[in-house]
Motif scaffolding. Structure first.
Motif, PDB file in Angstrom:
ATOM      1  N   ASP A   7      16.999   8.282  97.228  1.00 45.07           N
ATOM      2  CA  ASP A   7      17.854   9.382  96.766  1.00 45.07           C
ATOM      3  C   ASP A   7      18.008  10.476  97.824  1.00 45.07           C
ATOM      4  O   ASP A   7      17.990  11.680  97.509  1.00 45.07           O
ATOM      5  CB  ASP A   7      17.292   9.995  95.466  1.00 45.07           C
ATOM      6  N   LYS A   8      18.179  10.091  99.071  1.00 48.79           N
ATOM      7  CA  LYS A   8      18.338  11.062 100.161  1.00 48.79           C
ATOM      8  C   LYS A   8      19.545  11.960  99.930  1.00 48.79           C
ATOM      9  O   LYS A   8      19.500  13.164 100.189  1.00 48.79           O
ATOM     10  CB  LYS A   8      18.484  10.327 101.497  1.00 48.79           C
ATOM     11  N   LYS A   9      20.622  11.357  99.443  1.00 45.52           N
ATOM     12  CA  LYS A   9      21.858  12.128  99.268  1.00 45.52           C
ATOM     13  C   LYS A   9      21.719  13.150  98.138  1.00 45.52           C
ATOM     14  O   LYS A   9      22.344  14.213  98.185  1.00 45.52           O
ATOM     15  CB  LYS A   9      23.034  11.186  99.031  1.00 45.52           C
ATOM     16  N   ASP A  10      20.890  12.848  97.154  1.00 39.68           N
ATOM     17  CA  ASP A  10      20.618  13.832  96.100  1.00 39.68           C
ATOM     18  C   ASP A  10      19.906  15.051  96.668  1.00 39.68           C
ATOM     19  O   ASP A  10      20.183  16.196  96.282  1.00 39.68           O
ATOM     20  CB  ASP A  10      19.764  13.208  94.990  1.00 39.68           C
ATOM     21  N   VAL A  11      18.964  14.796  97.593  1.00 38.86           N
ATOM     22  CA  VAL A  11      18.252  15.905  98.239  1.00 38.86           C
ATOM     23  C   VAL A  11      19.226  16.731  99.075  1.00 38.86           C
ATOM     24  O   VAL A  11      19.207  17.970  99.028  1.00 38.86           O
ATOM     25  CB  VAL A  11      17.099  15.373  99.113  1.00 38.86           C
ATOM     26  N   LEU A  12      20.092  16.053  99.832  1.00 36.51           N
ATOM     27  CA  LEU A  12      21.099  16.761 100.629  1.00 36.51           C
ATOM     28  C   LEU A  12      22.021  17.595  99.749  1.00 36.51           C
ATOM     29  O   LEU A  12      22.367  18.733 100.099  1.00 36.51           O
ATOM     30  CB  LEU A  12      21.943  15.768 101.433  1.00 36.51           C
ATOM     31  N   TYR A  13      22.405  17.041  98.623  1.00 40.57           N
ATOM     32  CA  TYR A  13      23.305  17.764  97.706  1.00 40.57           C
ATOM     33  C   TYR A  13      22.659  19.065  97.232  1.00 40.57           C
ATOM     34  O   TYR A  13      23.307  20.123  97.208  1.00 40.57           O
ATOM     35  CB  TYR A  13      23.652  16.874  96.514  1.00 40.57           C
ATOM     36  N   LYS A  14      21.378  18.983  96.890  1.00 46.79           N
ATOM     37  CA  LYS A  14      20.670  20.185  96.417  1.00 46.79           C
ATOM     38  C   LYS A  14      20.570  21.238  97.521  1.00 46.79           C
ATOM     39  O   LYS A  14      20.701  22.440  97.260  1.00 46.79           O
ATOM     40  CB  LYS A  14      19.277  19.804  95.915  1.00 46.79           C
ATOM     41  N   ILE A  15      20.316  20.775  98.742  1.00 46.22           N
ATOM     42  CA  ILE A  15      20.232  21.716  99.869  1.00 46.22           C
ATOM     43  C   ILE A  15      21.576  22.390 100.097  1.00 46.22           C
ATOM     44  O   ILE A  15      21.667  23.614 100.191  1.00 46.22           O
ATOM     45  CB  ILE A  15      19.773  20.977 101.149  1.00 46.22           C
ATOM     46  N   GLN A  16      22.640  21.594 100.175  1.00 52.37           N
ATOM     47  CA  GLN A  16      23.968  22.138 100.476  1.00 52.37           C
ATOM     48  C   GLN A  16      24.479  23.091  99.401  1.00 52.37           C
ATOM     49  O   GLN A  16      25.243  24.005  99.698  1.00 52.37           O
ATOM     50  CB  GLN A  16      24.972  21.003 100.676  1.00 52.37           C
ATOM     51  N   ASN A  17      24.062  22.875  98.170  1.00 55.40           N
ATOM     52  CA  ASN A  17      24.539  23.716  97.069  1.00 55.40           C
ATOM     53  C   ASN A  17      23.586  24.853  96.725  1.00 55.40           C
ATOM     54  O   ASN A  17      23.766  25.531  95.720  1.00 55.40           O
ATOM     55  CB  ASN A  17      24.797  22.846  95.835  1.00 55.40           C
ATOM     56  N   ASP A  18      22.617  25.077  97.584  1.00 55.86           N
ATOM     57  CA  ASP A  18      21.723  26.219  97.419  1.00 55.86           C
ATOM     58  C   ASP A  18      22.509  27.492  97.748  1.00 55.86           C
ATOM     59  O   ASP A  18      23.124  27.600  98.816  1.00 55.86           O
ATOM     60  CB  ASP A  18      20.541  26.076  98.375  1.00 55.86           C
ATOM     61  N   PRO A  19      22.500  28.507  96.863  1.00 49.01           N
ATOM     62  CA  PRO A  19      23.235  29.765  97.112  1.00 49.01           C
ATOM     63  C   PRO A  19      22.818  30.485  98.388  1.00 49.01           C
ATOM     64  O   PRO A  19      23.549  31.352  98.878  1.00 49.01           O
ATOM     65  CB  PRO A  19      22.913  30.619  95.873  1.00 49.01           C
ATOM     66  N   ILE A  20      21.660  30.135  98.947  1.00 47.33           N
ATOM     67  CA  ILE A  20      21.194  30.811 100.163  1.00 47.33           C
ATOM     68  C   ILE A  20      22.191  30.649 101.303  1.00 47.33           C
ATOM     69  O   ILE A  20      22.327  31.524 102.162  1.00 47.33           O
ATOM     70  CB  ILE A  20      19.795  30.288 100.575  1.00 47.33           C
ATOM     71  N   TRP A  21      22.944  29.537 101.313  1.00 46.65           N
ATOM     72  CA  TRP A  21      23.885  29.291 102.409  1.00 46.65           C
ATOM     73  C   TRP A  21      25.062  30.263 102.376  1.00 46.65           C
ATOM     74  O   TRP A  21      25.583  30.639 103.420  1.00 46.65           O
ATOM     75  CB  TRP A  21      24.369  27.841 102.389  1.00 46.65           C
ATOM     76  N   ASP A  22      25.474  30.683 101.180  1.00 51.34           N
ATOM     77  CA  ASP A  22      26.531  31.695 101.098  1.00 51.34           C
ATOM     78  C   ASP A  22      26.057  33.015 101.681  1.00 51.34           C
ATOM     79  O   ASP A  22      26.797  33.711 102.385  1.00 51.34           O
ATOM     80  CB  ASP A  22      26.960  31.892  99.631  1.00 51.34           C
ATOM     81  N   GLU A  23      24.799  33.353 101.405  1.00 50.78           N
ATOM     82  CA  GLU A  23      24.212  34.590 101.945  1.00 50.78           C
ATOM     83  C   GLU A  23      24.121  34.533 103.468  1.00 50.78           C
ATOM     84  O   GLU A  23      24.479  35.495 104.161  1.00 50.78           O
ATOM     85  CB  GLU A  23      22.826  34.785 101.328  1.00 50.78           C
ATOM     86  N   ILE A  24      23.655  33.393 103.988  1.00 52.58           N
ATOM     87  CA  ILE A  24      23.505  33.257 105.435  1.00 52.58           C
ATOM     88  C   ILE A  24      24.860  33.241 106.127  1.00 52.58           C
ATOM     89  O   ILE A  24      25.044  33.850 107.192  1.00 52.58           O
ATOM     90  CB  ILE A  24      22.698  31.984 105.767  1.00 52.58           C
ATOM     91  N   ALA A  25      25.845  32.560 105.530  1.00 55.28           N
ATOM     92  CA  ALA A  25      27.182  32.466 106.134  1.00 55.28           C
ATOM     93  C   ALA A  25      27.836  33.833 106.302  1.00 55.28           C
ATOM     94  O   ALA A  25      28.642  34.037 107.216  1.00 55.28           O
ATOM     95  CB  ALA A  25      28.071  31.558 105.300  1.00 55.28           C
ATOM     96  N   ASN A  26      27.470  34.774 105.454  1.00 55.47           N
ATOM     97  CA  ASN A  26      28.049  36.127 105.536  1.00 55.47           C
ATOM     98  C   ASN A  26      27.530  36.904 106.746  1.00 55.47           C
ATOM     99  O   ASN A  26      28.164  37.879 107.169  1.00 55.47           O
ATOM    100  CB  ASN A  26      27.732  36.916 104.254  1.00 55.47           C
ATOM    101  N   THR A  27      26.393  36.493 107.282  1.00 52.59           N
ATOM    102  CA  THR A  27      25.804  37.239 108.404  1.00 52.59           C
ATOM    103  C   THR A  27      25.725  36.421 109.688  1.00 52.59           C
ATOM    104  O   THR A  27      25.538  36.990 110.760  1.00 52.59           O
ATOM    105  CB  THR A  27      24.377  37.724 108.044  1.00 52.59           C
ATOM    106  N   TYR A  28      25.837  35.083 109.572  1.00 54.29           N
ATOM    107  CA  TYR A  28      25.689  34.245 110.765  1.00 54.29           C
ATOM    108  C   TYR A  28      26.863  33.272 110.866  1.00 54.29           C
ATOM    109  O   TYR A  28      26.810  32.150 110.350  1.00 54.29           O
ATOM    110  CB  TYR A  28      24.365  33.467 110.732  1.00 54.29           C
ATOM    111  N   PRO A  29      27.942  33.663 111.554  1.00 54.42           N
ATOM    112  CA  PRO A  29      29.103  32.791 111.716  1.00 54.42           C
ATOM    113  C   PRO A  29      28.761  31.544 112.530  1.00 54.42           C
ATOM    114  O   PRO A  29      27.936  31.606 113.450  1.00 54.42           O
ATOM    115  CB  PRO A  29      30.106  33.670 112.488  1.00 54.42           C
ATOM    116  N   PRO A  30      29.384  30.397 112.216  1.00 48.89           N
ATOM    117  CA  PRO A  30      29.124  29.156 112.975  1.00 48.89           C
ATOM    118  C   PRO A  30      29.362  29.298 114.478  1.00 48.89           C
ATOM    119  O   PRO A  30      28.683  28.641 115.276  1.00 48.89           O
ATOM    120  CB  PRO A  30      30.107  28.162 112.347  1.00 48.89           C
ATOM    121  N   LYS A  31      30.295  30.158 114.888  1.00 49.26           N
ATOM    122  CA  LYS A  31      30.607  30.306 116.317  1.00 49.26           C
ATOM    123  C   LYS A  31      29.419  30.824 117.130  1.00 49.26           C
ATOM    124  O   LYS A  31      29.416  30.713 118.355  1.00 49.26           O
ATOM    125  CB  LYS A  31      31.801  31.246 116.499  1.00 49.26           C
TER     126      LYS A  31
END
Length: 339
Positions: A280-304
């Motif tokens: 169930d690797k993809k289930d683990v990935l899904y949970k990581i990607q849908n963690d709200p923490i990424w929205d918080e980080i994206a607001n302060t750390y742009p991919p560029k």
């Protein structure tokens, strides 16, 4: 007062303990104390610790119930009486000149800590040499804060992930500064990289530190190393570490470094995940990607802010595309294996 107290947590390392202890007992700086902390080891290590204490009066032994590396180091700190303290992992070993060199550097500069270079075993008998500094260096005042941040992660746009090894095993630390500021270790069962909160607390109080270019510490890759196995709960430990560091630092510049560290840890974790035998690797990935923490980080750390490979990992995580992230990580791991 001994010049250096060397704290050695011991757990399930009977195969390697002799190598470590021989390197400590033969130090050219004779005026040291060696504090062996038996952390409830289930093998013959408790008896071996007592045997070493009988051979060498500089050795103290503490027996305690198993609670992990961080809390074992805290037990060693409570017992330490040296002017400086050092930490050695009992499945590693050190050059016989290590503590004389570090102590003299610290005394000469009246420094609160002295660091040195190290070797890392990449595979059996193959060693990589650290090249973090190309000459002996001294940091004072605000320069120490930059050194500390470069332990966490590099500034935005820099290709290198971090400049300095965060582990405590390649340094000596002024014991009085630790005691006066009640600095200790968090359990690695709560956070990953338990060394870095200790470094942050210490370096925030330090007035001067030194770094010797010479390599004295040997970090060994052992068959029984816990780092070889995939740990499902590590992601929670990354989040906890991020929370702890932001709480200790808090300013915008520091938060950028902490967020970059978190992104880097998660990238490595995803690589380990896709190469693991976990179901169930993809289930683990899904949970990581849908963690709200990424929205918080994206607001302060742009991919560029990131170099290209790290940027792609980060973008695929933010886009919540499980298959795309899984396939990209698999390809990158396969390319690394070919090298």
């Amino acid at each position: 007062m001994p010049k250096v107290s060397v704290i050695v947590p011991v757990y399930n390392v009977e195969k390697y303990l002799e190598r470590c202890m021989r390197s400590l007992m033969k130090q050219t700086l004779h005026d040291i104390e060696i504090i062996m902390v038996n952390d409830g080891s289930p093998d013959h290590c408790p008896q071996m610790c007592e045997e070493y204490a009988e051979k060498d009066s500089r050795i103290k032994v503490i027996h305690k119930m198993n609670a992990g590396l961080g809390l074992a180091r805290n037990s060693g700190l409570e017992a330490a009486t040296g002017e400086y303290v050092a930490f050695v992992d009992s499945d590693d070993y050190v050059d016989v000149k290590m503590y004389e060199s570090l102590y003299l550097s610290a005394i000469h500069e009246n420094a609160d800590a002295a660091f040195c270079g190290f070797y890392i075993e990449m595979k059996k008998g193959v060693w990589a040499e650290s090249r973090e500094v190309d000459e002996n260096k001294v940091w004072v005042g605000d320069e120490i804060n930059n050194f500390m941040l470069d332990m966490i992660a590099c500034a935005p746009y820099e290709k290198q992930e971090r400049k300095y090894q965060m582990s405590v095993w390649h340094a000596v630390y002024r014991r009085s500064l630790i005691g006066e500021n009640k600095i200790n270790f968090i359990s690695e069962r709560d956070v990953v990289s338990e060394d870095i909160p200790f470094q942050v607390d210490f370096l925030k109080k330090a007035r001067k530190i030194t770094y010797l270019k010479d390599n004295f510490y040997y970090y060994c890759l052992n068959d029984s190393s816990l780092t070889k196995s995939f740990k499902l709960g590590k992601y929670t430990g990354f989040k906890k570490l991020r929370e702890v560091l932001i709480g200790k630092l808090g300013d915008e510049k520091s938060t950028l470094r902490v967020n970059r560290q978190f992104i880097g840890y998660c990238r490595s974790y995803v690589g380990d995940l896709v190469m693991s035998r976990l179901k169930d690797k993809k289930d683990v990935l899904y949970k990581i990607q849908n963690d709200p923490i990424w929205d918080e980080i994206a607001n302060t750390y742009p991919p560029k802010f990131l170099p290209i490979n790290s940027r792609i990992y980060y973008l695929l995580t933010l886009q919540k595309s499980v298959w795309a992230l899984f396939l990209y990580a698999k390809i990158i791991c396969f390319i690394k294996k070919l090298r």
